[in-house]
Design an enzyme around this catalytic site. Structure first.
Site, short mmCIF file in Angstrom:
data_model
loop_
_atom_site.label_atom_id
_atom_site.label_comp_id
_atom_site.label_asym_id
_atom_site.label_seq_id
_atom_site.Cartn_x
_atom_site.Cartn_y
_atom_site.Cartn_z
N GLY A 48 -5.17 20.11 -65.35
CA GLY A 48 -4.43 18.91 -65.23
C GLY A 48 -4.13 18.09 -63.99
N GLU A 102 1.21 20.02 -59.50
CA GLU A 102 0.92 20.35 -60.88
C GLU A 102 1.10 19.01 -61.45
OE1 GLU A 102 0.21 21.61 -63.22
OE2 GLU A 102 1.73 22.91 -64.33
N ASP A 106 7.13 19.91 -68.17
CA ASP A 106 7.74 19.47 -69.25
C ASP A 106 8.89 20.27 -69.52
OD1 ASP A 106 8.29 19.35 -72.26
OD2 ASP A 106 5.93 18.70 -72.39
N ARG A 168 -8.84 12.84 -69.99
CA ARG A 168 -8.82 13.11 -68.53
C ARG A 168 -9.11 12.05 -67.58
NH1 ARG A 168 -6.54 18.46 -68.43
NH2 ARG A 168 -7.41 19.81 -69.85
P1 XMP Z 1 5.86 23.30 -69.42
O1 XMP Z 1 6.45 23.08 -70.45
O2 XMP Z 1 5.46 24.69 -69.24
O3 XMP Z 1 4.37 22.55 -69.64
O4 XMP Z 1 6.47 22.46 -68.25
C1 XMP Z 1 3.44 22.02 -68.53
C2 XMP Z 1 2.24 21.93 -69.21
O5 XMP Z 1 2.03 21.42 -70.48
C3 XMP Z 1 1.22 20.45 -70.56
N1 XMP Z 1 1.91 19.13 -70.96
C4 XMP Z 1 1.17 17.90 -71.46
N2 XMP Z 1 -0.06 17.52 -71.41
N3 XMP Z 1 0.67 15.23 -71.79
C5 XMP Z 1 -0.27 16.30 -71.17
O6 XMP Z 1 -1.42 15.93 -71.40
C6 XMP Z 1 1.98 15.56 -71.61
O7 XMP Z 1 2.63 14.71 -72.22
C7 XMP Z 1 2.17 17.06 -71.45
N4 XMP Z 1 3.50 17.56 -71.68
C8 XMP Z 1 3.09 18.95 -71.17
C9 XMP Z 1 0.49 20.32 -69.44
O8 XMP Z 1 -0.58 21.16 -69.45
C10 XMP Z 1 1.40 20.89 -68.42
O9 XMP Z 1 0.84 21.62 -67.27
MG MG Z 2 -1.30 21.51 -66.44
#
Ligand code: XMP
Ligand code: MG
Length: 179
Positions: A48, A102, A106, A168
């Site tokens: 990402g 990063e 989330d 992407r």
């Molecule tokens: P956590 O929950 O571990 O997640 O902080 C981080 C990863 O979750 C993916 N992610 C998203 N990807 N749109 C996306 O395209 C979103 O709104 C989203 N929210 C979480 C992402 O891979 C990130 O590294």
């Molecule tokens: Mg990611």
């Protein structure tokens, strides 16, 4: 309002290309000031963050290195629990000033579980720079040193972020359209 369709879902424009680029230029200036003479090592987390990392890195005005890693998370044994491994972390980070890049935080789980693998190697310092942060969704707390955009808890795509593999290459950030 220009809706786009990716797979089965509709998305609406959320953060424009110009706004993203402006913010990244500001962040690069700030990091260039903070890391002058320190030759930081940027550790960008794939997939990402690849566009964010590239645009930010181009704007830096200091000596800096970058490497790219991929995090694979899987269920370990009962005692090890959930395990996050880093693929491609082959640069020696001992005594280095590390800046993790990063795309989005989330829940925070991924980085929270990965961070000890960085700190265990005794870097001189560790900071985290993220493009997007969803504070309403964040359950695992740690300091986020540089944040480009704080956003609500809605799914987003574009500028490196995908929905099931697609989106992407979209130059702006779009948000899920809930009708
Ligand atoms: P956590 O929950 O571990 O997640 O902080 C981080 C990863 O979750 C993916 N992610 C998203 N990807 N749109 C996306 O395209 C979103 O709104 C989203 N929210 C979480 C992402 O891979 C990130 O590294
Ligand atoms: Mg990611």
């Amino acid at each position: 309002m220009s809706l786009i369709k990716v797979h089965d879902r509709e998305f609406v424009p959320f953060i424009s290309e110009a706004t993203i680029q402006h913010k990244i230029k500001d962040l690069a200036e700030q990091i260039s000031k903070d890391y002058q003479g320190k030759r930081p090592l940027f550790v960008a987390i794939l997939n990402g963050s690849f566009i964010f990392a590239s645009d930010l890195f181009k704007q830096l005005e200091i000596e800096a290195e970058i490497c790219f890693i991929k995090l694979a998370s899987y269920k370990g044994t009962k005692s090890t629990g959930h395990v996050v491994t880093a693929i491609g972390l082959d640069t020696d980070i001992t005594d280095r000033h590390v800046v993790i890049l990063e795309d989005i935080i989330d829940t925070g789980k991924t980085l929270y579980e990965f961070l000890p693998q960085i700190t265990n190697q005794r870097p001189a310092s560790v900071r985290i720079a993220v493009l997007l942060h969803k504070p309403e969704a964040t359950k695992y707390q740690f300091p986020i040193d540089y944040t480009c955009f704080t956003i609500p808890n809605k799914f987003v795509l574009g500028y490196g972020l995908d929905y099931d593999g697609l989106g992407r290459n979209i130059r702006e950030i779009y948000q899920l359209h809930e009708s």
